[in-house]
Design a protein around this motif. Sequence first.
Motif, PDB file in Angstrom:
ATOM      1  N   ASP A 395       0.894  -1.165   0.000  1.00 12.53           N
ATOM      2  CA  ASP A 395       0.000   0.000   0.000  1.00 12.53           C
ATOM      3  C   ASP A 395       0.924   1.204   0.000  1.00 12.53           C
ATOM      4  OD1 ASP A 395      -1.751   2.056   0.533  1.00 12.53           O
ATOM      5  OD2 ASP A 395      -2.471   1.242   2.449  1.00 12.53           O
ATOM      6  N   THR A 400       1.899  13.578  -6.064  1.00 13.51           N
ATOM      7  CA  THR A 400       2.525  14.191  -7.238  1.00 13.51           C
ATOM      8  C   THR A 400       3.789  14.938  -6.800  1.00 13.51           C
ATOM      9  OG1 THR A 400       0.335  14.469  -8.196  1.00 13.51           O
ATOM     10  CG2 THR A 400       2.110  15.776  -9.155  1.00 13.51           C
ATOM     11  N   ASP A 485      -2.159  15.603   4.262  1.00 17.20           N
ATOM     12  CA  ASP A 485      -2.828  14.387   4.730  1.00 17.20           C
ATOM     13  C   ASP A 485      -2.764  14.276   6.253  1.00 17.20           C
ATOM     14  OD1 ASP A 485      -3.766  12.849   2.446  1.00 17.20           O
ATOM     15  OD2 ASP A 485      -1.666  12.683   1.866  1.00 17.20           O
TER      16      ASP A 485
HETATM   17  C1  WT7 Z   1      -2.915  12.111  -2.471  1.00 14.03           C
HETATM   18  C2  WT7 Z   1      -1.960  12.414  -3.570  1.00 14.03           C
HETATM   19  C3  WT7 Z   1       0.875   9.471  -5.942  1.00 14.03           C
HETATM   20  C4  WT7 Z   1      -0.094   8.527  -6.264  1.00 14.03           C
HETATM   21  C5  WT7 Z   1      -1.345   8.967  -6.956  1.00 14.03           C
HETATM   22  C6  WT7 Z   1      -2.090  10.094  -6.325  1.00 14.03           C
HETATM   23  C7  WT7 Z   1      -3.723  10.174  -1.462  1.00 14.03           C
HETATM   24  C8  WT7 Z   1      -2.142   8.450  -2.380  1.00 14.03           C
HETATM   25  C9  WT7 Z   1      -2.339   6.864  -0.921  1.00 14.03           C
HETATM   26  C10 WT7 Z   1      -2.316   5.695  -0.088  1.00 14.03           C
HETATM   27  C11 WT7 Z   1      -3.786   6.778   1.364  1.00 14.03           C
HETATM   28  C12 WT7 Z   1      -3.145   7.935  -0.519  1.00 14.03           C
HETATM   29  C13 WT7 Z   1      -3.246  11.124  -0.397  1.00 14.03           C
HETATM   30  C14 WT7 Z   1      -2.258  11.998  -1.126  1.00 14.03           C
HETATM   31  N1  WT7 Z   1      -3.017   8.902  -1.459  1.00 14.03           N
HETATM   32  N2  WT7 Z   1      -1.741   7.210  -2.073  1.00 14.03           N
HETATM   33  N3  WT7 Z   1      -1.586   4.622  -0.396  1.00 14.03           N
HETATM   34  N4  WT7 Z   1      -3.051   5.716   1.045  1.00 14.03           N
HETATM   35  N5  WT7 Z   1      -3.868   7.890   0.619  1.00 14.03           N
HETATM   36  O1  WT7 Z   1      -1.323  11.250  -6.412  1.00 14.03           O
HETATM   37  O2  WT7 Z   1      -2.990  12.925  -7.187  1.00 14.03           O
HETATM   38  O3  WT7 Z   1      -0.846  13.631  -6.095  1.00 14.03           O
HETATM   39  O4  WT7 Z   1      -2.677  12.563  -4.768  1.00 14.03           O
HETATM   40  O5  WT7 Z   1      -3.499  10.835  -2.706  1.00 14.03           O
HETATM   41  O6  WT7 Z   1      -4.318  11.860   0.082  1.00 14.03           O
HETATM   42  O7  WT7 Z   1      -2.077  13.259  -0.529  1.00 14.03           O
HETATM   43  P1  WT7 Z   1      -1.949  12.656  -6.155  1.00 14.03           P
END
Ligand code: WT7
Length: 632
Positions: A395, A400, A485
Amino acid sequence: MSHKIQTLSGYIHEYQKSVLEPEAFWSRIAESFHWRKSWDKTLEWDFEGPDVKWFVNGKLNITENIFERYLYTKGDTPAIIWEPNDPNETNRIVTYRELYEMTNQFCNALQSQGVGKGDRVIIYMPMVPEAAVAMLACARIGAIHSVVFAGFSSSSLADRINDCEAKMVLTSDGNFRGAKQIDVKAVVDEALEKCSCVEKVIVLNRTGQEVTMEEGRDIWWHHAIEGQPKEFKAVEVDSEDMLFILYTSGSTGKPKGVVHTTGGYMVYAQYSFENVFQYTQGDVYWCTADIGWITGHSYIVYGPLLSGATTLMFEGVPTFPHAGRFWEICDKYEVNQFYTAPTAIRALQAHGLEPVEPYSLQSLKVIGSVGEPINEEAWHWYHDHIGKGNCPLVDTWWQTETGGIMVSALAGITPNKPAHASLPLPGIQPIIVDADGKELTGNNVEGNLCIKFPWPSILRTTYGDHEKCKNVYFSTYKGMYFTGDGAKRDHDGYLRILGRVDDVINVSGHRMGTAEVENAINEHPKVIESAVVGYPHDVKGQGIYAYVICDMSGRTEESLKDEIKDTVRKIIGPIAKPDVVQIVPGLPKTRSGKIMRRILRKVASKDLSNLGDTSTLLNPEVVDDIIKGAGL
Ligand code: WT7
C-alpha cells in the motif's frame, strides 16, 4: 549496481544510515547511475525558501540511464508490452533497442520542428508506446514535458498550455477507451483557440478518424519522423534542470504545475521502484495508471525503464470488454508485479468472483495499491482473491509532489498490515504533528503528516509561482514539508494514512480541489453560489457533493442539476462531475462570512450526529432546510 534491499534487517540498517548520513547514503546510490559529470555537492537545502538541490552541478541525461545503460545487455528485452483497448487488435512488444530508435527518431523530429532545451511540450495522448516515446524524447533533447491526462476538457488543457507557455502539443487523432471513441484532436483544436504560444502540433494516427489539420501548425507523427535518423546524441542537462511539470489540484484556485528536476527524480524513481516492488530482472511489471498522472510517470515510464524492467502499458479500462480484463491480461503476459488503485479493486469486487475465476493469476508475486486509502474490505479481497493469499500487498502512499513512493512496505521484506501504508522508505523522514506543528513522537498518535528532511525527488517549485509552492507546502509548519494528509502511527509504529485534511477531495484516486469544482459550477449562468464537499462513496472512495444556490426561473430542478453537472464536465472533465447536486436556499455561514463546510460534509455523508453548535451561524435556519432537502 543494484541497491535492492534483501532482508528486514537490511531495511533497518539502510533506513538508519539514510537518516544519520543522508548525503553519504544518496551519493552512494546515485553513483551507480551514468553522469556526464559528477556532482560537487550531494545536497543543499533550506525549507524556508524553499530551495532544494540534489547532486549539485552534476551533468547528465536521464535517457542515457535507460538506453545507453541497457542497450547492449538488454537490446532484445521487451521494454514496453502494449495491450490495446480492444483485445482483438494486435498487441505490441517494444524492445529496448526499438524504444531507443523510436525515441531517437522522435528527438530528431522534435528538433526539426523547432523544439529545444528548456522548451515546454504538452503531451495529450492515449496510452500507447508513442506516449512514452514522447516523454523520453523530450527528456533526451532537454525539453520539459507536461503530460495532461487525455480525459481533461479543452479548457483544462488550455489552462495548462498557457500556464507553462508550451511551444508544442503532442496528441493523437482519437482515443479508444472501452466502448467509446474520444475525439482527442478536436479537444486540442478547441483548446488552442485560447493559446497563442503553441507553434506546432504533432498528431499520432491512432484511431484513423477524421480530423482537421491546420496548415502550417499541425503535422502527422508519421510525417514528422519520416526519414529521420534513428540516432540522436542526448543533450546534457544539469541535475537541477527541469525534467517535467505535472499539474495537480490543490485547495485553492487553479491546478498548479508541480516541477520535478532531473538528477534527484531519476535516482529516487529507480530506487523506490526496485525496492518497493522487489523487481527482479526478467519479471513483467504492470501498473494500470495513466501516464497523465504521476504514477504513470514514475512507475510506468521512468522507474521501470531506469531499472531495465519490462513494463506493461494498457490502453483500455478494467471492465472492457468484460470485468475480468485485468486478470486476463495478468495471465496472458504472466505479470509478476501488479499495481492498481483501490477504486479499481472496489469496482471489480462489485462484480463478484465469477470474472476472476477463469484466471490462474499464478504468475503474480507482488500486488500494489496507490492513490487513496485502501479500506480493509478491499484490502482483503485483493489480497485473498487476486494475490491468492500469498503475495505481499504494498500500500504505497505518496503524492505528485513527492515524485516517488514515500511510505510503503517493501514487498516481502517489511511486514504487511491491512489498510496501513506502514513504514517509510529509506531516506524518508515522515513525522506526525499536532495543530501547532509540535512533533508527536512515539506510537499511538494521530495528526497531520509532514516530512522533515528533503529526499531526492521532492518538488522544487510550482511552475511560474514559487510563492505558491512556499505557501502551500512549506508555510503551514515551519521548516517542514506539509503533505495535506492526516495520519496515525499505530501501537506498532506503522503509519496509516487517514486522508486529506485540506479542501482537496480524492475521487477514484484523482485529486480534485473543492474550489476548482465550485469555480466550474459558478460558470453556469443560473448559479448564484456553490459549495462542494466530499462524501464517502462505495466505489470511488469519495464522491463529489455540490450544494448550489440558483436562480430557478425557467428551469425545473432536475434540468438545472443536469446542466450544472454538464457544466463541470465541460469545464474540467468527466472526472470532476458532481455525483450529487442539491439545490439549496442558502449556505451555512459564520458571522465572518465563511462557509461552514463541516456541516455540509456531515449532511453529505448522511451523518447528523454531532452537528455541533449552529446557533453562532449567521443563518442557522438554513441548516434545517439543507437537511430536509437532502432527504434526511
Ligand atoms: C494524495 C496524492 C501518488 C499517487 C497517486 C495520487 C492520497 C495516495 C495513498 C495511499 C492513502 C493515498 C493522499 C495523497 N493517497 N496514495 N496509499 N493511502 N492515501 O497522487 O494525485 O498527487 O494525490 O493521494 O491523500 O495526498 P496525487
